[in-house]
Scaffold this motif. Structure first.
Motif, PDB file in Angstrom:
ATOM      1  N   PRO A  87       4.686  12.974  -1.634  1.00 49.47           N
ATOM      2  CA  PRO A  87       5.025  13.381  -3.229  1.00 49.47           C
ATOM      3  C   PRO A  87       5.894  12.425  -4.058  1.00 49.47           C
ATOM      4  O   PRO A  87       5.855  12.281  -5.245  1.00 49.47           O
ATOM      5  CB  PRO A  87       5.883  14.773  -2.851  1.00 49.47           C
ATOM      6  N   SER A  88       6.743  11.893  -3.324  1.00 49.18           N
ATOM      7  CA  SER A  88       7.525  10.901  -4.185  1.00 49.18           C
ATOM      8  C   SER A  88       8.137   9.829  -3.221  1.00 49.18           C
ATOM      9  O   SER A  88       8.064   9.909  -1.969  1.00 49.18           O
ATOM     10  CB  SER A  88       8.814  11.603  -4.783  1.00 49.18           C
ATOM     11  N   GLY A  89       8.626   8.577  -3.964  1.00 52.04           N
ATOM     12  CA  GLY A  89       9.106   7.640  -2.886  1.00 52.04           C
ATOM     13  C   GLY A  89      10.550   7.518  -3.302  1.00 52.04           C
ATOM     14  O   GLY A  89      11.303   8.353  -3.979  1.00 52.04           O
ATOM     15  N   ASN A  90      11.134   6.305  -2.873  1.00 49.56           N
ATOM     16  CA  ASN A  90      12.658   6.089  -3.193  1.00 49.56           C
ATOM     17  C   ASN A  90      12.643   4.491  -3.274  1.00 49.56           C
ATOM     18  O   ASN A  90      11.442   3.868  -2.823  1.00 49.56           O
ATOM     19  CB  ASN A  90      13.603   6.695  -1.989  1.00 49.56           C
ATOM     20  N   THR A 101       0.911  -1.198   0.073  1.00 50.62           N
ATOM     21  CA  THR A 101       0.131   0.057   0.067  1.00 50.62           C
ATOM     22  C   THR A 101       0.966   1.193  -0.154  1.00 50.62           C
ATOM     23  O   THR A 101       0.276   2.491  -0.464  1.00 50.62           O
ATOM     24  CB  THR A 101      -0.940   0.160   1.157  1.00 50.62           C
ATOM     25  N   TYR A 102       2.293   1.198   0.081  1.00 48.41           N
ATOM     26  CA  TYR A 102       3.087   2.325   0.205  1.00 48.41           C
ATOM     27  C   TYR A 102       3.764   2.478  -0.980  1.00 48.41           C
ATOM     28  O   TYR A 102       4.648   3.469  -1.144  1.00 48.41           O
ATOM     29  CB  TYR A 102       4.011   2.169   1.515  1.00 48.41           C
ATOM     30  N   LYS A 103       3.435   1.591  -2.080  1.00 47.44           N
ATOM     31  CA  LYS A 103       4.221   1.547  -3.415  1.00 47.44           C
ATOM     32  C   LYS A 103       3.593   2.655  -4.228  1.00 47.44           C
ATOM     33  O   LYS A 103       2.450   2.962  -4.392  1.00 47.44           O
ATOM     34  CB  LYS A 103       4.114   0.219  -3.959  1.00 47.44           C
ATOM     35  N   TYR A 129       8.973   3.344  -3.261  1.00 46.20           N
ATOM     36  CA  TYR A 129       8.152   3.274  -1.855  1.00 46.20           C
ATOM     37  C   TYR A 129       8.373   4.570  -1.008  1.00 46.20           C
ATOM     38  O   TYR A 129       9.392   5.218  -1.279  1.00 46.20           O
ATOM     39  CB  TYR A 129       8.468   2.037  -1.024  1.00 46.20           C
ATOM     40  N   SER A 130       7.205   4.750  -0.367  1.00 44.35           N
ATOM     41  CA  SER A 130       7.806   5.877   0.791  1.00 44.35           C
ATOM     42  C   SER A 130       6.969   5.549   2.105  1.00 44.35           C
ATOM     43  O   SER A 130       5.916   4.758   2.194  1.00 44.35           O
ATOM     44  CB  SER A 130       6.961   7.044   0.346  1.00 44.35           C
ATOM     45  N   ALA A 131       7.094   6.261   3.092  1.00 43.35           N
ATOM     46  CA  ALA A 131       6.582   5.814   4.408  1.00 43.35           C
ATOM     47  C   ALA A 131       4.977   5.895   4.422  1.00 43.35           C
ATOM     48  O   ALA A 131       4.509   5.216   5.306  1.00 43.35           O
ATOM     49  CB  ALA A 131       7.128   6.972   5.542  1.00 43.35           C
ATOM     50  N   PHE A 132       4.530   6.823   3.658  1.00 47.90           N
ATOM     51  CA  PHE A 132       3.115   6.889   3.764  1.00 47.90           C
ATOM     52  C   PHE A 132       2.521   6.672   2.229  1.00 47.90           C
ATOM     53  O   PHE A 132       1.234   7.463   2.279  1.00 47.90           O
ATOM     54  CB  PHE A 132       2.808   8.515   4.147  1.00 47.90           C
TER      55      PHE A 132
END
Length: 88
Positions: A82-85, A66-68, A74-77
């Motif tokens: 706004p972006s993931g890593n 769900t964080y993808k 992915y990101s914490a929320f």
């Protein structure tokens, strides 16, 4: 005395249901894998413990998805960030 003996005999008690944000989820998810592997390799894994660990791993994995982000990061929320890593 044997400081580690009791802990090593009760590793199944360290299994935890992952929850929370992406980071918290992974902090609880990953140890379940190590515990499961250790118990299996030392012949201490029972069907009940395997079922519990598998349930926790499946739940944690589904939660992590769900964080993808759409780009595969992915990101914490999740998508509210706004972006993931890709360091996950």
């Amino acid at each position: 005395g044997d400081l580690m003996g009791r802990a090593m005999k009760n590793l199944d008690q360290l299994l935890a249901m992952p929850y929370g944000c992406g980071e918290q989820n992974m902090v609880l998810f990953a140890p379940n894998i190590f515990i499961l592997n250790y118990l299996q390799s030392t012949g201490q894994l029972t069907p009940d413990i395997r079922e519990k660990a598998t349930r926790f791993l499946e739940s944690g994995y589904q939660r992590e998805l769900t964080y993808k982000h759409d780009d595969g990061s992915y990101s914490a929320f999740g998508k509210s960030d706004p972006s993931g890593n890709t360091w996950w």
